[in-house]
Write a protein that holds these residues in place. Structure first.
Motif, PDB file in Angstrom:
ATOM      1  N   SER A   1     -10.283  13.691  61.629  1.00  0.00           N
ATOM      2  CA  SER A   1     -10.029  15.376  61.844  1.00  0.00           C
ATOM      3  C   SER A   1      -9.306  16.152  62.268  1.00  0.00           C
ATOM      4  CB  SER A   1     -11.572  15.622  61.029  1.00  0.00           C
ATOM      5  OG  SER A   1     -11.808  16.859  61.508  1.00  0.00           O
ATOM      6  N   GLU A   2     -10.151  15.276  63.410  1.00  0.00           N
ATOM      7  CA  GLU A   2      -9.445  15.456  64.541  1.00  0.00           C
ATOM      8  C   GLU A   2      -7.327  15.770  64.829  1.00  0.00           C
ATOM      9  OE1 GLU A   2     -10.764  15.172  69.454  1.00  0.00           O
ATOM     10  OE2 GLU A   2      -9.960  13.438  68.827  1.00  0.00           O
ATOM     11  N   ALA A   3      -7.076  14.282  64.307  1.00  0.00           N
ATOM     12  CA  ALA A   3      -5.395  14.552  64.192  1.00  0.00           C
ATOM     13  C   ALA A   3      -4.569  15.227  63.172  1.00  0.00           C
ATOM     14  CB  ALA A   3      -5.467  12.461  64.247  1.00  0.00           C
ATOM     15  N   LEU A   4      -5.298  15.845  62.129  1.00  0.00           N
ATOM     16  CA  LEU A   4      -4.412  16.879  61.351  1.00  0.00           C
ATOM     17  C   LEU A   4      -4.999  17.903  61.697  1.00  0.00           C
ATOM     18  CD1 LEU A   4      -6.158  14.937  58.064  1.00  0.00           C
ATOM     19  CD2 LEU A   4      -4.081  14.995  58.960  1.00  0.00           C
ATOM     20  N   VAL A   5      -6.276  18.431  62.731  1.00  0.00           N
ATOM     21  CA  VAL A   5      -6.668  19.616  63.062  1.00  0.00           C
ATOM     22  C   VAL A   5      -5.018  19.264  63.673  1.00  0.00           C
ATOM     23  CG1 VAL A   5      -7.863  21.417  64.555  1.00  0.00           C
ATOM     24  CG2 VAL A   5      -9.089  19.820  62.665  1.00  0.00           C
ATOM     25  N   VAL A   6      -5.085  18.750  64.405  1.00  0.00           N
ATOM     26  CA  VAL A   6      -3.756  18.650  65.965  1.00  0.00           C
ATOM     27  C   VAL A   6      -2.457  19.483  65.304  1.00  0.00           C
ATOM     28  CG1 VAL A   6      -2.380  17.815  68.126  1.00  0.00           C
ATOM     29  CG2 VAL A   6      -4.934  17.830  68.301  1.00  0.00           C
TER      30      VAL A   6
ATOM     31  N   ALA B   1      -7.520  15.447  54.271  1.00  0.00           N
ATOM     32  CA  ALA B   1      -8.790  15.531  55.257  1.00  0.00           C
ATOM     33  C   ALA B   1      -9.998  14.586  55.415  1.00  0.00           C
ATOM     34  CB  ALA B   1      -8.677  17.180  56.362  1.00  0.00           C
ATOM     35  N   PRO B   2     -11.113  13.990  55.898  1.00  0.00           N
ATOM     36  CA  PRO B   2     -12.824  14.103  55.012  1.00  0.00           C
ATOM     37  C   PRO B   2     -12.788  15.500  54.373  1.00  0.00           C
ATOM     38  CG  PRO B   2     -12.289  13.806  57.175  1.00  0.00           C
ATOM     39  CD  PRO B   2     -10.821  14.238  56.962  1.00  0.00           C
TER      40      PRO B   2
ATOM     41  N   HIS C   1      -8.135  29.034  57.670  1.00  0.00           N
ATOM     42  CA  HIS C   1      -7.476  28.100  56.699  1.00  0.00           C
ATOM     43  C   HIS C   1      -7.564  26.807  56.004  1.00  0.00           C
ATOM     44  CE1 HIS C   1      -3.973  30.921  56.749  1.00  0.00           C
ATOM     45  NE2 HIS C   1      -4.641  31.578  57.728  1.00  0.00           N
ATOM     46  N   ASP C   2      -7.531  26.103  54.968  1.00  0.00           N
ATOM     47  CA  ASP C   2      -8.003  25.093  54.181  1.00  0.00           C
ATOM     48  C   ASP C   2      -7.185  23.738  55.463  1.00  0.00           C
ATOM     49  OD1 ASP C   2     -10.049  23.015  53.036  1.00  0.00           O
ATOM     50  OD2 ASP C   2      -8.094  22.536  52.524  1.00  0.00           O
ATOM     51  N   ILE C   3      -7.667  23.002  55.870  1.00  0.00           N
ATOM     52  CA  ILE C   3      -6.891  22.138  55.905  1.00  0.00           C
ATOM     53  C   ILE C   3      -6.104  20.769  56.048  1.00  0.00           C
ATOM     54  CG2 ILE C   3      -8.943  19.566  56.713  1.00  0.00           C
ATOM     55  CD1 ILE C   3      -7.381  18.864  59.712  1.00  0.00           C
TER      56      ILE C   3
END
Length: 210
Positions: free
Chosen positions: A55-60, A42-43, A36-38
């Motif tokens: 990116s890390e925060a949004l992945v979490v 996201a950047p 899935h696309d974030i």
């Protein structure tokens, strides 16, 4: 085994489809990756430390909100964003491409190193190795100085790896982790050390252990 995967950057439909097809081609029998696309917040590239943290925060956030029906979660990124933070926070395992691929080198006694597209990614690979307690097992990370377009240009990426892999091999590396989850190297490329595709190796290990 169904794995929910999330891109670390916002990609268009064509790139999402390319990455999904790559997962399908590399997955052993019994392993299914649903990528899935974030999302547009996201950047679109990981070129700076700030973009990596964003990116890390949004992945979490995205993995915490993943739907039910999956057996594991996995960032589509060799930097393993959120893997350490989410340990024990989800009802399913959180798998890391770097953790699995570098871990295999550590467990089998190989001297490992890595290459990365830019300095920010190189620094983060080293930082992830430290989080896992494997700093002494990572010989170094060579920077390729490539832009985002090289990820889908396998000939250009392979051309940029030659000197870097030779440098690492001369320093004693037997395994060199290709520091991007979405790069295919052309068939027949000969380099000075064994180049590890972290996605391919991780999927083989997941398939063997299911």
């Amino acid at each position: 085994m169904r794995i929910y995967a999330l891109t670390p950057i916002h990609v268009d439909d064509a790139e999402l489809a390319r990455r999904q097809a790559r997962y399908k081609a590399l997955s052993p029998p019994g392993i299914e990756i649903a990528l899935h696309d974030i999302g547009p917040a996201a950047p679109r590239a990981l070129d700076t430390e700030a973009q990596i943290r964003q990116s890390e925060a949004l992945v979490v956030e995205g993995l915490l909100a993943m739907p039910a029906g999956f057996d594991a979660a996995m960032p589509d990124c060799v930097l393993d964003p959120g893997v350490a933070q989410l340990a024990g926070e989800l009802p399913v395992p959180v798998l890391g491409l770097l953790r699995l691929s570098l871990g295999w080198s550590v467990l089998t006694g190989r001297v490992a190193a890595a290459v990365a597209r830019n300095q920010a990614i190189a620094d983060e690979i080293a930082a992830r190795a430290a989080v896992y307690g494997w700093s002494d097992s990572l010989l170094g990370v060579e920077v390729l100085d490539l832009d985002m377009h090289a990820i889908v240009d396998s000939d250009r990426w392979a051309g940029g790896m030659g000197a870097a892999v030779t440098t690492l091999a001369k320093a004693g590396a037997g395994d060199v982790i290709n520091g991007c989850s979405a790069v295919d190297l052309p068939d027949g490329v000969e380099l000075a050390a064994r180049v590890v595709d972290p996605t391919a190796l991780a999927l083989r290990l997941i398939g063997a252990g299911r």
